[in-house]
Design a protein around this motif. Structure first.
Motif, short mmCIF file in Angstrom:
data_model
loop_
_atom_site.label_atom_id
_atom_site.label_comp_id
_atom_site.label_asym_id
_atom_site.label_seq_id
_atom_site.Cartn_x
_atom_site.Cartn_y
_atom_site.Cartn_z
N THR A 52 6.43 -22.28 22.30
CA THR A 52 7.73 -21.81 21.96
C THR A 52 8.03 -20.40 22.56
O THR A 52 6.82 -19.67 23.19
CB THR A 52 7.55 -21.75 20.31
N GLU A 53 9.43 -19.79 22.54
CA GLU A 53 9.74 -18.38 22.96
C GLU A 53 8.55 -17.94 22.69
O GLU A 53 7.95 -16.68 23.37
CB GLU A 53 10.47 -18.30 22.85
N PRO A 54 8.75 -17.08 21.07
CA PRO A 54 8.18 -15.94 20.51
C PRO A 54 6.11 -16.47 20.95
O PRO A 54 5.45 -15.41 20.62
CB PRO A 54 8.60 -16.59 19.19
N PHE A 55 5.61 -17.75 20.79
CA PHE A 55 4.52 -17.77 21.11
C PHE A 55 4.40 -17.06 22.25
O PHE A 55 3.39 -16.73 22.78
CB PHE A 55 3.53 -19.10 21.23
N PHE A 56 4.95 -17.79 23.64
CA PHE A 56 4.26 -17.34 24.91
C PHE A 56 5.30 -15.64 24.80
O PHE A 56 4.55 -15.48 25.65
CB PHE A 56 5.81 -18.01 26.03
N GLY A 61 4.18 -8.89 27.99
CA GLY A 61 4.67 -7.43 27.30
C GLY A 61 6.71 -7.29 27.78
O GLY A 61 7.15 -6.57 27.90
N LYS A 62 7.07 -8.59 28.96
CA LYS A 62 7.84 -8.40 29.55
C LYS A 62 8.65 -9.52 28.91
O LYS A 62 8.15 -10.04 28.48
CB LYS A 62 7.83 -9.22 30.99
#
Length: 135
Positions: A52-56, A61-62
């Protein structure tokens, strides 16, 4: 033990991503799957980690690239024949993927690709080394 590769991709909808890659014939590895990420087995040595995007975002830091608007990576899988290339592209299209360009025949190599619902582009290739130009 052979080296393995784990391709990590951010996805907006984990269930949709699982359904798409399952339709391509990739299998779920529940050992590396939870509510934030799933592991889809492509082969004995290639695994696709869909996060998931939040986990990724927790691994970098990018900013996460929007693959529907920019290219973040080009992924390529080899297949055993032209027919196998076209078969996987057809499965991707049937599962909701797009085909960003027509197939390309380079004489010794045949390439075709698909785009998953999150915009990640996969190139598939078959190489006939007997027809390859000399080095």
């Amino acid at each position: 033990m052979p080296q393995q590769i784990y391709i990590n991709l951010p996805v907006k909808d984990l269930a949709r991503a699982r359904a798409f890659y399952s339709a391509l014939g990739f299998t779920l590895n529940p050992q590396f799957s939870n509510d934030d990420a799933i592991c889809m087995v492509v082969s004995d040595t290639i695994h696709l980690m869909l996060l998931t995007e939040p986990f990724f975002a927790g691994f970098t830091g990018k900013p996460i690239a929007d693959a529907t608007k920019t290219t973040e990576v080009l992924l390529c899988l080899s297949r055993d024949s032209r027919a196998a290339v076209d078969e996987l592209v057809a499965k991707a299209r049937a599962a909701g993927g797009a085909v960003p360009r027509p197939p390309q025949d380079y004489g010794f190599m045949y390439g075709h690709g698909f785009e998953d619902p999150d915009g990640h582009i996969w190139e598939l290739s078959f190489m006939d080394m007997s027809a390859a130009p000399p080095h």
